[in-house]
Design an enzyme around this catalytic site. Structure first.
Site: not given
Ligand code: NAP
Ligand code: MG
Length: 462
Positions: A170, A245, A279, A369
């Site tokens: 996903k 991660e 990240c 972050e």
């Molecule tokens: P996120 O919501 O954690 O998204 C990561 C993945 O998880 C996406 O595929 C997302 O789908 C999915 N997801 C979201 N809610 C979920 C749930 N309840 N159950 C299962 N899967 C779920 O991250 P984001 O909203 O894109 O970014 C927010 C913040 O996260 C950023 O500002 C950053 O600080 C951090 N981030 C960290 C990394 C890293 O590499 N460590 C990468 C991205 C973001 P959707 O795309 O549909 O939301």
């Protein structure tokens, strides 16, 4: 942009169960470039069933055959490199040269490394009077973010394939086109039907359904700590393996004996690459008080030079969030020496390369972050002070240490609570384990350590 109007399940593109869609937006000009289906629990269930059905045959394939399929996948990624880079640029906004070198280039390296590891890994070991077999954990649910859209997919799928696991992916809602391209590549590489499956959709719908599905044996997640915590809890309740991660707030520690100009220049570039959406970025630069003013001037100059080469942030929400963090930094008393919260262009989700001076370790911009092109310069009095500051967040993903010689830098790095440290600049190594201490995660990706995440052991006694 080309998009599939379906899910890749059991070796073919199939219509989604429902009619919801996701609009894919180019963050550089805010135009809708494609639509993909938004899958739900029914699509996830179909994909998990396909992965489960394909498992026995895939487990039984010889490692050499799995290695051949991963090598073929790597070759397809090479052949389609230009298309991959253009797709990442269109949906993530990264400048094309960065997409070519990093977004398309790194997954090729990683896929190649797992073609090698699948062939050479010791899946069987003698321990005294026992034979220990490393066997695949089973069906993997992979949930990936948008910031390195193909790398994060390959860093899960390649070792899972090497181990003999089957997969349901996903991907992030913001970058589904890269994921669809990857599914095409898997198909072209001759990976058997059902071994890899793709369901596009929203996190709280499709992502959650995948994490909760009882046909999944391991959930491998990359993304925010907030969602990771939830996925960890779900997996724990089901006694299911989980790899996380998560975020980071890494320190770039410049010791007084270092080449200051080089350390600051590389440090600023490290944060600005991918518009700060990395990240492992070294978003806190720690400088000795005697060199602090010089470092601030060098960092401001480096950020200003970066100027127009920076891409936009991925979406409107991240744009607002990052600018909010910059405003918060100003409000808490940090001093802007480059960039700022104003949007530099009328169209697109751009933020100027931003440098904060006079940041103290407890400020929000030094603790949370930001995930944008923002670097904070923090002063330290001595090495113990530097270590306290470096280790003083909930995160521990990466970092850097600069010193006059490697031995001095290594001595400091060994005291850091973090999973990966670049010594005097370092170089990317696709075989080195990557992953976090503390709240930056659980488990490791890449190389043989990344492969081990997808294996479980069975011992036979004689
Ligand atoms: P996120 O919501 O954690 O998204 C990561 C993945 O998880 C996406 O595929 C997302 O789908 C999915 N997801 C979201 N809610 C979920 C749930 N309840 N159950 C299962 N899967 C779920 O991250 P984001 O909203 O894109 O970014 C927010 C913040 O996260 C950023 O500002 C950053 O600080 C951090 N981030 C960290 C990394 C890293 O590499 N460590 C990468 C991205 C973001 P959707 O795309 O549909 O939301
Ligand atoms: Mg999200």
């Amino acid at each position: 942009m080309k998009a599939h109007d379906g899910m890749y399940i059991d070796g073919a593109w199939r219509p989604a169960a429902g009619r919801d869609t996701i609009a894919v937006v180019n963050p550089a000009d805010e135009q809708v470039i494609a639509e993909v289906p938004a899958g739900g629990a029914e699509d996830i269930d179909a994909a998990v069933r396909a992965a489960r059905a394909a498992l026995p045959a895939w487990v039984a394939t010889a490692p050499a055959e799995r290695a051949a399929r991963i090598a073929a996948l790597r070759d397809v990624l090479v052949a389609r490199k230009g298309e991959i880079a253009a797709t990442v640029t269109a949906e993530l906004g990264a400048p094309l040269p960065f997409s070519q070198a990093v977004h398309a280039g790194v997954p090729i390296l990683v896929a190649g490394s797992y073609a090698g590891l699948a062939a050479s890994y010791a899946f069987e070991e003698k321990v005294g009077n026992s034979t220990v077999y490393a066997e695949p954990v089973g069906v993997v649910g992979a949930i990936t973010p948008w910031n390195y859209p193909l790398h994060q997919i390959v860093a899960k799928v390649a070792p899972a394939l090497a181990a003999g696991c089957t997969i349901v992916l996903k991907p992030a809602e913001d970058t589904p086109l890269t994921a669809q391209l990857f599914a095409e590549a898997v198909h072209e590489a001759g990976v058997p039907a059902g071994v890899f499956n793709l369901v596009t959709g929203l996190g709280p719908v499709a992502g959650q359904a995948l994490a909760e599905h009882d046909g999944v044996d391991l959930v491998s997640f990359t993304g925010s700590t907030a969602v990771g915590r939830k996925i960890g809890a779900t997996a724990g309740a089901a006694v299911k393996r989980v790899a996380l991660e998560l975020g980071g707030k890494s320190a770039n520690v410049i010791l007084p004996s270092a080449d200051l100009a080089k350390a600051v220049g590389v440090g600023v570039a490290n944060v600005m690459g991918n518009s700060g959406q990395t990240c492992s970025a070294w978003t806190r630069m720690l400088v000795h008080t005697s060199q602090y003013d010089e470092a601030v001037a060098l960092a401001a100059e480096a950020a200003a030079k970066y100027g127009d080469r920076i891409g936009p942030l991925v979406n409107a929400k991240q744009h607002a969030r990052v600018r909010g963090y910059i405003e918060r930094g100003v409000a808490e008393g940090a001093r802007l020496v480059a960039g700022g919260p104003e949007a530099p262009r009328e169209q697109g989700y751009f933020v100027s390369p931003t440098v904060f001076a006079d940041v103290t370790p407890e400020m929000t911009v030094a603790q949370e972050e930001i995930f944008g092109p923002v670097v904070s310069l923090i002063r330290y009095e001595d090495e113990d002070d530097a270590l306290r500051i470096a280790n003083g967040t909930v995160y521990g993903l990466a970092g850097a240490v600069w010193a006059g010689d490697d031995a001095e830098a290594v001595a400091f790095a060994r005291r850091m609570d973090t999973g990966q440290v670049d010594i005097n600049g370092g170089r990317f190594n696709p075989l080195a384990p990557f992953g976090g201490y503390k709240q930056s995660g659980v488990g490791r990706e890449l190389g043989s350590h990344g492969l081990a995440e997808y294996l479980q052991t069975k011992s036979l006694q004689f």
